[in-house]
Scaffold this active site. Structure first.
Site, PDB file in Angstrom:
ATOM      1  N   ASP A 386       0.817  -1.210   0.000  1.00 17.82           N
ATOM      2  CA  ASP A 386       0.000   0.000   0.000  1.00 17.82           C
ATOM      3  C   ASP A 386       0.851   1.261   0.000  1.00 17.82           C
ATOM      4  O   ASP A 386       0.580   2.217  -0.732  1.00 17.82           O
ATOM      5  CB  ASP A 386      -0.935  -0.007   1.215  1.00 17.82           C
ATOM      6  CG  ASP A 386      -2.342   0.448   0.866  1.00 17.82           C
ATOM      7  OD1 ASP A 386      -2.619   0.691  -0.321  1.00 17.82           O
ATOM      8  OD2 ASP A 386      -3.176   0.543   1.781  1.00 17.82           O
ATOM      9  N   ASP A 387       1.889   1.307   0.825  1.00 25.34           N
ATOM     10  CA  ASP A 387       2.775   2.477   0.831  1.00 25.34           C
ATOM     11  C   ASP A 387       3.526   2.605  -0.478  1.00 25.34           C
ATOM     12  O   ASP A 387       3.819   3.719  -0.928  1.00 25.34           O
ATOM     13  CB  ASP A 387       3.768   2.384   1.993  1.00 25.34           C
ATOM     14  CG  ASP A 387       3.186   2.904   3.286  1.00 25.34           C
ATOM     15  OD1 ASP A 387       3.148   4.119   3.466  1.00 25.34           O
ATOM     16  OD2 ASP A 387       2.750   2.087   4.117  1.00 25.34           O
TER      17      ASP A 387
END
Length: 637
Positions: A386-387
């Site tokens: 996600d990051d």
């Protein structure tokens, strides 16, 4: 339509309605003021009072007299106490949470600044006793109590330390656990093996909170794990070597694992809980309180302190990369040029945080080189999908000289796709169903890193909107199939890292639409109908943290900015025109941007359902800005 205002990019085609532009302008100006000199946004990663309580207990146990910090943490803890003496994890939890209340009570007494006779502590003690006493608190709190001399370790070891020696092809092994599980269980296994405890002369005595004898208390309340434990022990017996030597080797390997996974600030994986437990594990292995490894670890978690409403808060970790990646690309979605100083500073920060170090993710993904991004400011070895996609969105328009970073990031997260087509957070294919039988409370959150709808949807959204990968590619088609297969019967998707069904449904809808799934697809139609059915009369949406406990959607019965923005963004994505539900939602957002009440403090993220919730202070700006920007681009340009 009023054309009196323009957005910051100044283009005539960006003119929109006054209220929408003013709302976007207000959020952007707020973000501009809050940006740190290094280009990041250091909005708090607020996880309630547990880390504050544990910090007090740690400092007092190690006899580190940081009186200003201890006093400030006590004041923050007391500011969160309910009228009945309890503490809660979230506003609508009920009467209170016994684990949070015990953590607070123990810390306040251990601080030495408050006596048991204090009216507030008497009320807390009454709540604890009324709700079952020490035997009813969480396993992590029982471990904390045991290692500080307040609770008896169990006579058995629920997970033998020798598991760290089992080969990776054994059905249950050290690396079949999630990285979050390993980081916390490694010190726990050492501590449980040694039955370690340390109690200072000034420590309080919590024996009056025990309602049953130690030998009657069961740490593990399920018998399902016994056959699996026997299976693990059989595997251990097959290891070559003398049992005593194998035991010694396992302890050495566990110690080595912790020391090899220290971040530059001295923390173990940059997490508060794993660092807290590691400190005690090292003490149990003979380290002195003043050993440089321990003093640096304490300094590292101290450095994660932030301030919220005038009180110190010990963050579980920092959220700088996550905040900055989301804000960076959201600003650009709102019309801010990638050459604007806000964005260039943010992207320079993000580029400096891209990983070039191999981590445990390489065990299950040996074919990839490093290239992902982690969550916190100090994270260098534990990237997540996600990051990584969020950071790539933000840097997507950087100069050609920086394209190597872009390509490394894409290569890394593409190789992280699970065999079932979805994406996990941290590690590939670490979702063995056998782990569900291990005697670990909240094991489905702690031990497993499965494919999840929020990550898979957001990754598809990135692939569809930011890359040239054809939608017919197997990477995309496998992910689409996973999402369609894992939709709830009512049309929603469960979001693992947010609260919860609105979050997952937003991620899935926006991801599917980005890779060419038509709005008329039955899956999208069901999801849209589900979202619209829960819109509140004021135009907003709101979901309770109870959803994660009851495994079904539970309405909050009031609207929140973040929930409304997620739902709106999903509906905007699949709409041809601004429907009545969308217009009502936009009106709610614009009318509520500056409000301050319990809904703006309500958790919108979680680490363990029913136990660990996160209030992201950045979300009230990020997601309303994203929804408003997408609304203007689609319907007002």
């Amino acid at each position: 339509m009023c054309l009196a205002y323009r957005c910051f990019c100044g283009r005539k085609e960006c003119w929109g309605t006054m209220d929408t532009v003013k709302g976007i302008r207000w959020i952007i100006e707020t973000l501009r003021k809050d940006q740190s000199p290094d280009g990041s946004w250091a909005y708090p990663f607020d996880t309630g009072i547990t880390t504050d309580a544990y910090m007090i207990i740690l400092l007092r146990t190690l006899e580190i007299n940081d009186e200003d910090l201890i006093a400030g943490l006590c004041q923050r803890i007391l500011s969160k106490q309910q009228k009945n003496g309890a503490w809660k994890l979230f506003y609508d939890e009920g009467e209170g949470n016994i684990t949070a209340t015990l953590d607070a009570y123990y810390a306040l007494i251990f601080s030495g600044l408050y006596r048991e006779e204090d009216e507030r502590l008497r009320a807390a003690k009454k709540f604890i006793l009324t709700n079952g006493g020490l035997s009813e608190v969480s396993m992590l709190t029982k471990i904390m109590l045991a290692l500080t001399g307040q609770y008896k370790w169990p006579s058995f070891t629920p997970l033998p330390i020798q598991i760290i020696l089992l080969p990776n092809d054994f059905p249950i092994n050290f690396f079949s656990l999630s990285v979050f599980g390993r980081s916390n269980l490694t010190p726990i296994m050492i501590l449980a093996d040694k039955k370690f405890s340390i109690k200072t002369a000034n420590a309080p005595d919590l024996s009056d909170l025990k309602l049953i004898r130690d030998d009657e208390d069961e740490w593990i309340r399920s018998s399902e794990w016994r056959s699996l434990l026997s299976f693990i022990q059989d595997g251990v017996k097959r290891l070559l070597g003398i049992p005593r030597e194998l035991h010694r080797l396992a302890l050495e390997r566990a110690e080595k694992y912790m020391l090899e996974h220290l971040e530059r600030d001295g923390t173990f994986y940059s997490y508060f809980s794993s660092t807290f437990l590691m400190i005690f594990a090292l003490l149990s292995l003979g380290y002195k309180k003043t050993d440089p490894v321990i003093t640096k670890a304490i300094h590292g978690i101290r450095a994660m302190k932030c301030e919220i409403n005038g009180y110190p808060h010990m963050q579980y970790t920092t959220a700088n990369v996550w905040n900055t990646s989301l804000i960076g690309y959201t600003l650009q979605a709102a019309g801010i040029s990638h050459e604007n100083p806000m964005v260039t500073k943010a992207n320079k920060y993000l580029l400096s945080r891209q990983h070039d170090r191999f981590g445990d993710w390489a065990v299950h993904n040996p074919s990839s080189l490093p290239g992902g991004w982690g969550f916190s400011d100090v994270n260098t070895m534990n990237p997540d999908v996600d990051d990584t996609t969020a950071s790539l969105r933000s840097i997507s328009r950087i100069s050609s000289q920086k394209r190597t970073a872009w390509e490394r990031g894409i290569r890394w997260f593409l190789t992280m796709q699970n065999d079932n087509g979805g994406w996990p957070a941290f590690e590939k294919n670490t979702d063995s169903k056998l782990l569900e039988f291990l005697p670990i409370e909240k094991g489905q959150f702690l031990l497993m890193d499965p494919s999840c709808a929020d990550l898979t949807g957001r990754t598809l959204e990135f692939l569809g909107n930011y890359t040239n990968i054809p939608t017919s590619h197997s990477v995309i088609q496998n992910a689409v199939n996973w999402l369609l297969k894992n939709q709830q019967k009512n049309g929603a998707w469960y979001g693992r890292w947010g609260i919860c069904y609105i979050y997952g449904t937003w991620g899935a809808i926006t991801g599917l639409k980005a890779v060419g799934i038509s709005k008329s697809h039955p899956s999208i139609q069901k999801a849209e109908a589900w979202l619209r059915s829960f819109q509140n009369s004021d135009g907003g949406w709101g979901e309770s943290c109870q959803s994660d406990i009851k495994n079904t959607y539970v309405p909050l019965k009031t609207s929140t900015l973040t929930d409304t923005a997620w739902a709106l963004d999903a509906l905007i994505t699949i709409a041809d025109r601004p429907t009545t539900p969308i217009q009502k939602g936009i009106t709610y957002l614009l009318d509520s941007l500056e409000k301050e009440d319990w809904t703006t403090d309500y958790p919108k993220g979680q680490g363990m359902g029913g136990a660990f919730y996160i209030h992201y202070h950045s979300y009230r700006y990020i997601f309303p800005l994203l929804a408003l920007a997408h609304y203007r681009k689609k319907f007002e340009y």
